[in-house]
Design a protein around this motif. Structure first.
Motif, short mmCIF file in Angstrom:
data_model
loop_
_atom_site.label_atom_id
_atom_site.label_comp_id
_atom_site.label_asym_id
_atom_site.label_seq_id
_atom_site.Cartn_x
_atom_site.Cartn_y
_atom_site.Cartn_z
N GLN A 48 -97.05 42.06 -49.35
CA GLN A 48 -96.49 42.23 -48.02
C GLN A 48 -95.42 43.32 -48.02
OE1 GLN A 48 -95.26 38.14 -46.99
NE2 GLN A 48 -96.94 38.10 -45.54
N ALA A 81 -99.85 41.71 -43.45
CA ALA A 81 -99.61 42.51 -44.66
C ALA A 81 -98.41 43.43 -44.47
CB ALA A 81 -100.86 43.33 -44.99
N VAL A 133 -90.33 38.02 -45.58
CA VAL A 133 -91.47 38.74 -46.17
C VAL A 133 -91.43 38.57 -47.67
CG1 VAL A 133 -92.51 41.01 -46.50
CG2 VAL A 133 -91.53 40.41 -44.28
#
Length: 240
Positions: free
Chosen positions: A147, A121, A142
């Motif tokens: 995220q 995350a 990402v």
């Protein structure tokens, strides 16, 4: 990478020719006084790439140096590399400073161990000038609102972060206490994510600093599976 006799490096290029690509310099930009971004062009359709993979550039008859590419685009056939010109008389810096637009050179294509965790995350990249390329490649990977990317870099000139759109923590060089303080604040702010193993720390750059940070994180209860590390250089050791 260790220094090897010229004939061995020549043999490697011949025997492993499929691992090399003839690349052309298409753009050069000075980010700061000691950081240079160079764009290379070649056919990338058959090349596998993951964040923090390294390319190899032969800087003279005996030596290769590893660098982390970013903006890796198979469709356009281009990728960028940030070079830290730390010492004008060093072999790597001397070779890179001699490159001009239109130059062609054989480059060992990206390879390495799997570093990036696509399921995390929060992705926290920590390093110095030599880590900027890997931080950028991780940031690019990402995706989605679920995220988050964070970085912490030791830099003499923090203007590089703004120029590269790498906003995050900035620590003056050789100031481990400030690094620990910044990480302590982060661990408090993201305690729930830390407890759920939802944060992955990517440690690169100076091997000595990286080891200190790794020990600190483990002492704070961070799981080993949430710490990825790769030393890029060590004081007094050539060509790591």
């Amino acid at each position: 990478m260790p220094s090897l006799p010229k004939w061995i490096n020549d043999t490697v290029e011949s025997v492993l020719s499929s691992k090399f690509k003839e690349c052309t310099v298409t753009d050069i930009e000075s980010i700061t006084a000691d950081l240079r971004r160079i764009r290379f062009s070649t056919d990338l359709q058959d090349v596998e790439f993951e964040p923090a993979y390294a390319i190899g550039i032969r800087i003279n008859d005996r030596d290769y140096r590893n660098y982390s590419p970013f903006n890796f685009n198979k469709d356009s056939g281009t990728f960028d590399v940030l070079f830290h010109m730390h010492d004008p008389v060093a072999a790597g810096s001397h070779f890179i400073s001699s490159l001009t637009i239109g130059d062609s050179l054989k480059i060992l294509m990206p390879r390495g161990k799997r570093f990036f965790d696509p399921d995390a995350a929060i992705h926290f990249s920590i390093g110095d000038e030599t880590s900027l390329g890997s931080s950028l490649s991780i940031k690019e990977a990402v995706e989605g609102p679920a995220q988050q990317f964070i970085c912490l870099h030791e830099l003499n000139d923090s203007s590089a972060l703004e120029a590269l759109n790498l906003y995050g923590y900035h620590i003056p060089k050789n100031n481990t206490i400030d690094i620990i303080e910044a990480l302590t604040d982060f661990l408090k702010e993201e305690k729930q994510a830390i407890d759920n193993n939802n944060v992955v720390f990517y440690l690169t750059g100076n091997g000595t600093t990286m080891s200190l940070i790794k020990r600190f994180l483990k002492a704070k209860g961070i799981s080993s599976q949430c710490i990825r590390s790769q030393a890029y250089w060590l004081e007094g050791k050539k060509g790591l």
